[in-house]
Structures are given as C-alpha cells and as structure tokens.
Scaffold this motif. Structure first.
Motif, PDB file in Angstrom:
ATOM      1  N   PRO A   6       0.826  -1.208   0.000  1.00  0.00           N
ATOM      2  CA  PRO A   6       0.000   0.000   0.000  1.00  0.00           C
ATOM      3  C   PRO A   6       0.860   1.258   0.000  1.00  0.00           C
ATOM      4  N   HIS A   7       0.456   2.229  -0.755  1.00  0.00           N
ATOM      5  CA  HIS A   7       1.097   3.547  -0.816  1.00  0.00           C
ATOM      6  C   HIS A   7       2.438   3.554  -1.534  1.00  0.00           C
ATOM      7  N   GLY A   8       2.784   2.452  -2.199  1.00  0.00           N
ATOM      8  CA  GLY A   8       3.944   2.424  -3.085  1.00  0.00           C
ATOM      9  C   GLY A   8       5.252   2.840  -2.453  1.00  0.00           C
ATOM     10  N   GLY A   9       5.981   3.710  -3.165  1.00  0.00           N
ATOM     11  CA  GLY A   9       7.267   4.195  -2.685  1.00  0.00           C
ATOM     12  C   GLY A   9       8.453   3.413  -3.210  1.00  0.00           C
ATOM     13  N   THR A  10       8.222   2.445  -4.082  1.00  0.00           N
ATOM     14  CA  THR A  10       9.330   1.667  -4.625  1.00  0.00           C
ATOM     15  C   THR A  10       9.965   2.398  -5.809  1.00  0.00           C
ATOM     16  N   ASP A  11      11.159   1.985  -6.184  1.00  0.00           N
ATOM     17  CA  ASP A  11      11.852   2.611  -7.315  1.00  0.00           C
ATOM     18  C   ASP A  11      11.040   2.496  -8.604  1.00  0.00           C
ATOM     19  N   SER A  12      10.438   1.325  -8.838  1.00  0.00           N
ATOM     20  CA  SER A  12       9.698   1.155 -10.094  1.00  0.00           C
ATOM     21  C   SER A  12       8.483   2.077 -10.162  1.00  0.00           C
ATOM     22  N   ILE A  13       7.837   2.349  -9.050  1.00  0.00           N
ATOM     23  CA  ILE A  13       6.701   3.287  -9.053  1.00  0.00           C
ATOM     24  C   ILE A  13       7.205   4.713  -9.276  1.00  0.00           C
ATOM     25  N   PRO A  42      -0.945   7.181 -10.170  1.00  0.00           N
ATOM     26  CA  PRO A  42      -2.253   7.657  -9.710  1.00  0.00           C
ATOM     27  C   PRO A  42      -3.334   6.564  -9.736  1.00  0.00           C
ATOM     28  N   TYR A  43      -3.321   5.703 -10.748  1.00  0.00           N
ATOM     29  CA  TYR A  43      -4.278   4.584 -10.787  1.00  0.00           C
ATOM     30  C   TYR A  43      -4.049   3.647  -9.607  1.00  0.00           C
ATOM     31  N   ASN A  44      -2.780   3.387  -9.331  1.00  0.00           N
ATOM     32  CA  ASN A  44      -2.435   2.496  -8.226  1.00  0.00           C
ATOM     33  C   ASN A  44      -2.896   3.089  -6.890  1.00  0.00           C
ATOM     34  N   ALA A  45      -2.652   4.374  -6.702  1.00  0.00           N
ATOM     35  CA  ALA A  45      -3.081   5.040  -5.470  1.00  0.00           C
ATOM     36  C   ALA A  45      -4.607   5.002  -5.336  1.00  0.00           C
ATOM     37  N   SER A  97      -6.884   3.255  -2.446  1.00  0.00           N
ATOM     38  CA  SER A  97      -7.829   4.072  -1.669  1.00  0.00           C
ATOM     39  C   SER A  97      -9.219   3.445  -1.662  1.00  0.00           C
ATOM     40  N   VAL A  98      -9.590   2.787  -2.745  1.00  0.00           N
ATOM     41  CA  VAL A  98     -10.878   2.095  -2.794  1.00  0.00           C
ATOM     42  C   VAL A  98     -10.823   0.835  -1.933  1.00  0.00           C
ATOM     43  N   TYR A  99      -9.746   0.095  -2.062  1.00  0.00           N
ATOM     44  CA  TYR A  99      -9.577  -1.150  -1.317  1.00  0.00           C
ATOM     45  C   TYR A  99      -9.506  -0.896   0.190  1.00  0.00           C
TER      46      TYR A  99
END
Length: 102
Positions: A21-28, A40-43, A47-49
């Motif tokens: 959750p909330h990403g933060g990885t190099d690939s993102i 933004p789609y991932n976030a 947020s829905v989940y």
C-alpha cells in the motif's frame, strides 16, 4: 492449504501483484506515469480497497503482502507463480513478494 470453503488450493498465481500500500518503490517512482497502470491509478485502487482505513489495515499481512504473516501461514502456502514485467510500476513489489516467499 484449504480455502475458506474447504477446497484444496493447489497454487497461487499473482500477475503483477499490488503488494505494498502507498507504493514508494523505485519502479513506481521511475515509471509513475506509465500508460497502462500509472501511480495515480495504483493510489486510487488502494484508496478504494482500504476505504476508511486509519492506517491499521496497511500493517496487516492479509492486506500488505510484504508484512510478515504468521510462520504457520507461510509454511502452509501452496506453490506460487509470480509474474512481473520489466517496465511495470509494480515490478519491485512483485519481486519483493517473491523474495518474501523463498
């Protein structure tokens, strides 16, 4: 491993899993505006989940695949196939998840 319905689970297949959750990885961070699945789609998906989460759900191993599950859960997991793509924003999450299962 048995499912909640009592069925035997033979394998787990994760195609580019959303594991953190909330990403933060190099690939993102490097591919935040990817045309198919962007940061933004991932976030938005998280947020829905996690709608209404106060932060406690993101620390639960049932939500975040990178949080340590109980040892007996890891021992009971079926064989797992994880597919990741080189230029996918979720690549690092999938790789980290695979490393957790080894």
């Amino acid at each position: 491993v048995k499912s909640r319905a009592g069925q035997h689970v033979a394998c787990q297949i994760s195609q580019v899993p959303m594991a953190k959750p909330h990403g933060g990885t190099d690939s993102i961070l490097k591919r935040w505006n990817a045309p198919f699945w962007s940061s933004p789609y991932n976030a938005y998906a998280w947020s829905v989940y996690l709608k209404g989460d106060d932060g406690s759900l993101t620390q639960d191993w049932k939500v975040s695949l990178l949080v340590d599950p109980p040892a007996e859960t890891l021992e009971r997991l079926p064989k797992t196939y994880i597919q990741i793509a080189t230029k996918d924003i979720l690549r690092d999450e999938g790789k980290m998840y695979a490393e957790r299962l080894q």
